[in-house]
Design a protein around this motif. Structure first.
Motif, PDB file in Angstrom:
ATOM      1  N   ALA A  56       0.796  -9.394   1.641  1.00  0.00           N
ATOM      2  CA  ALA A  56       2.105  -9.304   0.984  1.00  0.00           C
ATOM      3  C   ALA A  56       2.847  -8.042   1.386  1.00  0.00           C
ATOM      4  CB  ALA A  56       1.928  -9.368  -0.531  1.00  0.00           C
ATOM      5  N   VAL A  57       2.178  -6.908   1.301  1.00  0.00           N
ATOM      6  CA  VAL A  57       2.870  -5.649   1.572  1.00  0.00           C
ATOM      7  C   VAL A  57       3.059  -5.417   3.069  1.00  0.00           C
ATOM      8  CG1 VAL A  57       2.171  -4.581  -0.593  1.00  0.00           C
ATOM      9  CG2 VAL A  57       0.667  -4.398   1.396  1.00  0.00           C
ATOM     10  N   VAL A  58       2.102  -5.802   3.891  1.00  0.00           N
ATOM     11  CA  VAL A  58       2.232  -5.596   5.334  1.00  0.00           C
ATOM     12  C   VAL A  58       3.349  -6.461   5.905  1.00  0.00           C
ATOM     13  CG1 VAL A  58       1.092  -5.927   7.561  1.00  0.00           C
ATOM     14  CG2 VAL A  58      -0.131  -4.817   5.708  1.00  0.00           C
ATOM     15  N   SER A  59       3.417  -7.725   5.497  1.00  0.00           N
ATOM     16  CA  SER A  59       4.465  -8.597   6.010  1.00  0.00           C
ATOM     17  C   SER A  59       5.835  -8.160   5.508  1.00  0.00           C
ATOM     18  CB  SER A  59       4.187 -10.042   5.601  1.00  0.00           C
ATOM     19  OG  SER A  59       4.172 -10.172   4.190  1.00  0.00           O
ATOM     20  N   SER A  60       5.923  -7.703   4.265  1.00  0.00           N
ATOM     21  CA  SER A  60       7.193  -7.235   3.731  1.00  0.00           C
ATOM     22  C   SER A  60       7.662  -5.980   4.461  1.00  0.00           C
ATOM     23  CB  SER A  60       7.063  -6.955   2.234  1.00  0.00           C
ATOM     24  OG  SER A  60       8.284  -6.512   1.690  1.00  0.00           O
ATOM     25  N   TYR A  61       6.731  -5.093   4.788  1.00  0.00           N
ATOM     26  CA  TYR A  61       7.098  -3.861   5.494  1.00  0.00           C
ATOM     27  C   TYR A  61       7.468  -4.144   6.947  1.00  0.00           C
ATOM     28  CZ  TYR A  61       6.552   0.700   7.719  1.00  0.00           C
ATOM     29  OH  TYR A  61       6.759   1.844   8.459  1.00  0.00           O
ATOM     30  N   VAL A 113       8.249  -0.690  -0.528  1.00  0.00           N
ATOM     31  CA  VAL A 113       7.457  -1.923  -0.456  1.00  0.00           C
ATOM     32  C   VAL A 113       6.389  -1.937  -1.541  1.00  0.00           C
ATOM     33  CG1 VAL A 113       5.828  -3.231   0.942  1.00  0.00           C
ATOM     34  CG2 VAL A 113       7.904  -2.326   1.981  1.00  0.00           C
ATOM     35  N   VAL A 114       5.624  -0.855  -1.664  1.00  0.00           N
ATOM     36  CA  VAL A 114       4.546  -0.847  -2.654  1.00  0.00           C
ATOM     37  C   VAL A 114       5.101  -0.757  -4.071  1.00  0.00           C
ATOM     38  CG1 VAL A 114       2.875   0.116  -1.038  1.00  0.00           C
ATOM     39  CG2 VAL A 114       4.277   1.662  -2.395  1.00  0.00           C
ATOM     40  N   TRP A 115       6.249  -0.121  -4.246  1.00  0.00           N
ATOM     41  CA  TRP A 115       6.839  -0.048  -5.582  1.00  0.00           C
ATOM     42  C   TRP A 115       7.386  -1.399  -6.031  1.00  0.00           C
ATOM     43  CZ3 TRP A 115       9.925   5.137  -4.656  1.00  0.00           C
ATOM     44  CH2 TRP A 115       9.016   6.192  -4.694  1.00  0.00           C
ATOM     45  N   ASP A 116       7.784  -2.245  -5.100  1.00  0.00           N
ATOM     46  CA  ASP A 116       8.293  -3.573  -5.448  1.00  0.00           C
ATOM     47  C   ASP A 116       7.188  -4.531  -5.867  1.00  0.00           C
ATOM     48  OD1 ASP A 116      10.890  -2.847  -5.005  1.00  0.00           O
ATOM     49  OD2 ASP A 116      10.985  -3.653  -2.966  1.00  0.00           O
ATOM     50  N   LEU A 117       5.930  -4.198  -5.540  1.00  0.00           N
ATOM     51  CA  LEU A 117       4.818  -5.054  -5.934  1.00  0.00           C
ATOM     52  C   LEU A 117       4.482  -4.794  -7.398  1.00  0.00           C
ATOM     53  CD1 LEU A 117       2.696  -7.116  -4.970  1.00  0.00           C
ATOM     54  CD2 LEU A 117       1.208  -5.189  -4.423  1.00  0.00           C
ATOM     55  N   LEU A 118       4.528  -5.825  -8.215  1.00  0.00           N
ATOM     56  CA  LEU A 118       4.307  -5.677  -9.644  1.00  0.00           C
ATOM     57  C   LEU A 118       2.825  -5.574  -9.951  1.00  0.00           C
ATOM     58  CD1 LEU A 118       6.873  -8.319 -10.965  1.00  0.00           C
ATOM     59  CD2 LEU A 118       7.229  -5.866 -10.576  1.00  0.00           C
ATOM     60  N   GLY A 119       2.518  -4.984 -11.100  1.00  0.00           N
ATOM     61  CA  GLY A 119       1.141  -4.841 -11.531  1.00  0.00           C
ATOM     62  C   GLY A 119       0.745  -3.381 -11.650  1.00  0.00           C
ATOM     63  N   GLU A 120      -0.347  -3.134 -12.357  1.00  0.00           N
ATOM     64  CA  GLU A 120      -0.793  -1.767 -12.572  1.00  0.00           C
ATOM     65  C   GLU A 120      -1.558  -1.205 -11.379  1.00  0.00           C
ATOM     66  OE1 GLU A 120      -3.046  -1.652 -16.135  1.00  0.00           O
ATOM     67  OE2 GLU A 120      -1.367  -2.187 -17.444  1.00  0.00           O
ATOM     68  N   ARG A 121      -2.295  -2.053 -10.668  1.00  0.00           N
ATOM     69  CA  ARG A 121      -3.103  -1.598  -9.548  1.00  0.00           C
ATOM     70  C   ARG A 121      -2.423  -1.986  -8.244  1.00  0.00           C
ATOM     71  NH1 ARG A 121      -8.409  -0.511 -10.593  1.00  0.00           N
ATOM     72  NH2 ARG A 121      -8.353   0.301  -8.462  1.00  0.00           N
ATOM     73  N   THR A 122      -1.533  -1.147  -7.764  1.00  0.00           N
ATOM     74  CA  THR A 122      -0.854  -1.377  -6.495  1.00  0.00           C
ATOM     75  C   THR A 122      -1.253  -0.279  -5.515  1.00  0.00           C
ATOM     76  OG1 THR A 122       1.071  -0.140  -7.274  1.00  0.00           O
ATOM     77  CG2 THR A 122       1.090  -2.525  -7.583  1.00  0.00           C
ATOM     78  N   PRO A 123      -1.280  -0.576  -4.215  1.00  0.00           N
ATOM     79  CA  PRO A 123      -1.692   0.442  -3.241  1.00  0.00           C
ATOM     80  C   PRO A 123      -0.641   1.526  -3.100  1.00  0.00           C
ATOM     81  CG  PRO A 123      -0.930  -1.537  -2.128  1.00  0.00           C
ATOM     82  CD  PRO A 123      -0.988  -1.873  -3.587  1.00  0.00           C
ATOM     83  N   SER A 124      -1.051   2.673  -2.601  1.00  0.00           N
ATOM     84  CA  SER A 124      -0.119   3.758  -2.324  1.00  0.00           C
ATOM     85  C   SER A 124       0.562   3.521  -0.982  1.00  0.00           C
ATOM     86  CB  SER A 124      -0.855   5.102  -2.298  1.00  0.00           C
ATOM     87  OG  SER A 124      -1.773   5.141  -1.208  1.00  0.00           O
ATOM     88  N   HIS A 125       1.615   4.262  -0.722  1.00  0.00           N
ATOM     89  CA  HIS A 125       2.343   4.075   0.540  1.00  0.00           C
ATOM     90  C   HIS A 125       1.503   4.521   1.737  1.00  0.00           C
ATOM     91  CE1 HIS A 125       3.084   8.344  -0.237  1.00  0.00           C
ATOM     92  NE2 HIS A 125       3.433   8.454   1.031  1.00  0.00           N
ATOM     93  N   THR A 126       0.622   5.495   1.540  1.00  0.00           N
ATOM     94  CA  THR A 126      -0.251   5.913   2.642  1.00  0.00           C
ATOM     95  C   THR A 126      -1.272   4.830   2.975  1.00  0.00           C
ATOM     96  OG1 THR A 126      -1.671   7.056   1.040  1.00  0.00           O
ATOM     97  CG2 THR A 126       0.030   8.353   2.121  1.00  0.00           C
ATOM     98  N   THR A 127      -1.716   4.089   1.964  1.00  0.00           N
ATOM     99  CA  THR A 127      -2.639   2.977   2.218  1.00  0.00           C
ATOM    100  C   THR A 127      -1.957   1.885   3.026  1.00  0.00           C
ATOM    101  OG1 THR A 127      -3.834   3.437   0.159  1.00  0.00           O
ATOM    102  CG2 THR A 127      -4.119   1.262   1.136  1.00  0.00           C
ATOM    103  N   LEU A 128      -0.708   1.561   2.684  1.00  0.00           N
ATOM    104  CA  LEU A 128       0.041   0.586   3.461  1.00  0.00           C
ATOM    105  C   LEU A 128       0.242   1.066   4.891  1.00  0.00           C
ATOM    106  CD1 LEU A 128       1.793  -1.883   3.941  1.00  0.00           C
ATOM    107  CD2 LEU A 128       3.681  -0.699   2.777  1.00  0.00           C
ATOM    108  N   HIS A 129       0.504   2.339   5.062  1.00  0.00           N
ATOM    109  CA  HIS A 129       0.646   2.908   6.410  1.00  0.00           C
ATOM    110  C   HIS A 129      -0.642   2.706   7.207  1.00  0.00           C
ATOM    111  CE1 HIS A 129       0.792   6.070   9.506  1.00  0.00           C
ATOM    112  NE2 HIS A 129       2.098   5.944   9.429  1.00  0.00           N
ATOM    113  N   GLY A 130      -1.788   2.949   6.569  1.00  0.00           N
ATOM    114  CA  GLY A 130      -3.060   2.771   7.250  1.00  0.00           C
ATOM    115  C   GLY A 130      -3.359   1.321   7.568  1.00  0.00           C
ATOM    116  N   TRP A 131      -3.013   0.407   6.651  1.00  0.00           N
ATOM    117  CA  TRP A 131      -3.236  -1.018   6.912  1.00  0.00           C
ATOM    118  C   TRP A 131      -2.428  -1.488   8.115  1.00  0.00           C
ATOM    119  CZ3 TRP A 131      -2.661  -2.818   1.141  1.00  0.00           C
ATOM    120  CH2 TRP A 131      -3.879  -2.595   0.477  1.00  0.00           C
ATOM    121  N   SER A 132      -1.164  -1.091   8.195  1.00  0.00           N
ATOM    122  CA  SER A 132      -0.334  -1.513   9.325  1.00  0.00           C
ATOM    123  C   SER A 132      -0.854  -0.936  10.632  1.00  0.00           C
ATOM    124  CB  SER A 132       1.125  -1.095   9.089  1.00  0.00           C
ATOM    125  OG  SER A 132       1.233   0.317   8.949  1.00  0.00           O
ATOM    126  N   ASP A 133      -1.359   0.289  10.606  1.00  0.00           N
ATOM    127  CA  ASP A 133      -1.958   0.880  11.805  1.00  0.00           C
ATOM    128  C   ASP A 133      -3.246   0.169  12.193  1.00  0.00           C
ATOM    129  OD1 ASP A 133      -0.422   2.761  13.050  1.00  0.00           O
ATOM    130  OD2 ASP A 133      -1.122   4.439  11.867  1.00  0.00           O
TER     131      ASP A 133
END
Length: 238
Positions: free
Chosen positions: A53-58, A68-88
Motif C-alpha cells: 500500500a505505502v510503496v505503491s502510493s509513494y 504517504v505514511v500519515w495517510d495510512l489509517l490505524g495506530e500501528r503505521t510505519p515511519s517514513h524512514t521505514t518506507l524509504h528503506g522498503w523502496s530501496d
C-alpha cells in the motif's frame, strides 16, 4: 504482525494481530523453518499488504514519504524512514543489485517464470521508467526507485490489476508471491528493509570537509574516559 484490513466504513486501517506461526521440520537436515502465508514476508513485522500500500502510493504519486505514511489509517503505521528503506530494498531486489537478497529466490528466476507464461513481461522489463527528481539525491537511489516502478508495471500486467496513480494497491505484491508459489514453489520478493548508504543515511564526509566531531580512531564505541593528571585544573589559563 501488522495487517491491513477495512473498518466498518470501508477504510483501510492497520491492525495489530498476535498470530501463531507454524513450525515445520525437515526430516533430512532437522531444521525447523517457519511456515509463513504468502502475504507475510520473512523478517518483517508489517504484512505484504501494508508494504504494498505505502510503496505503491509513494512510487506512483508525488507526495512525500511522510505524507504517504500519515495517510495510512490505524495506530500501528510505519515511519517514513521505514518506507524509504522498503523502496530501496525492493528496488535493489528487483534489479539484482548487491545487498538486495535476504534468503529468498532471486527475482531474475521469477522473471524467467513470468516470461515463459506471458511474453509481454520482457517488454515491460526493457522500458525506461522516469523518477521524480525530488525523490533522490544519488544515481543509486534513482536506479532503485526505477526498479520499483518497473515492478509496479510488471505486477499490474501479471495480476491484471488497475493501479491508479496515487491509489493504494494492497494485493499486487501478495498476488505475485502467490504466482511464484504456484509456478515453482519458490519464495520470492524477500528484500531488505534498509540500506547503509541512502539519501536519508548519508555517507560519512571526510574529516575537515565541514563542522563535526573527528572520526573515532579506536574500535571501542564507548571508550573509557581517563581521569585528569594530578595538579590539573578545569579552569582556563589566564
Amino acid at each position: 504482525m501488522i495487517l491491513l484490513e477495512r473498518d466498518a466504513f470501508g477504510e483501510l486501517v492497520s491492525v495489530d494481530l498476535q498470530a501463531a506461526i507454524v513450525l515445520a521440520r525437515c526430516p533430512r537436515c532437522g531444521t525447523r523453518p517457519r511456515v509463513l502465508p504468502y502475504d507475510v514476508l520473512p523478517y518483517k513485522q508489517y504484512s505484504v499488504a501494508v508494504i504494498a500500500a505505502v510503496v505503491s502510493s509513494y512510487a506512483s504519486g508525488s507526495v512525500s514519504l511522510r505524507s504517504v505514511v500519515w495517510d495510512l489509517l490505524g495506530e500501528r503505521t510505519p515511519s517514513h524512514t521505514t518506507l524509504h528503506g522498503w523502496s530501496d530494498g525492493l528496488g535493489a531486489h528487483v534489479l539484482g543489485l548487491p545487498g538486495g537478497e535476504l534468503g529468498g529466490v532471486r527475482f531474475s528466476g521469477f522473471m524467467v517464470e513470468a516470461q515463459a507464461r506471458m511474453p509481454a513481461v520482457a517488454q515491460v522489463a526493457q522500458e525506461p521508467f522516469a523518477v521524480d527528481e525530488r525523490r533522490y539525491r544519488s544515481e543509486e537511489r534513482r536506479e532503485r526507485l526505477a526498479g520499483v516502478a518497473m515492478f509496479l508495471a510488471l505486477a499490474q500486467l501479471l495480476t491484471l490489476a488497475q493501479l491508479v496513480v496515487g491509489q493504494m494497491a494492497v494485493n499486487w505484491l501478495a498476488r505475485c508471491r502467490r504466482l511464484a508459489l504456484l509456478w515453482s514453489n519458490s519464495c520470492v520478493l524477500v528484500f531488505p528493509s534498509r540500506f547503509s548508504c541512502t539519501a536519508i543515511e548519508l555517507k560519512r564526509r571526510p574529516y575537515g570537509a565541514g563542522s563535526g566531531h573527528p572520526p573515532q580512531t579506536t574500535p571501542d564505541r564507548c571508550p573509557t574516559r581517563t581521569r585528569s593528571p594530578p595538579g590539573a585544573s578545569s579552569r582556563s589559563p589566564p
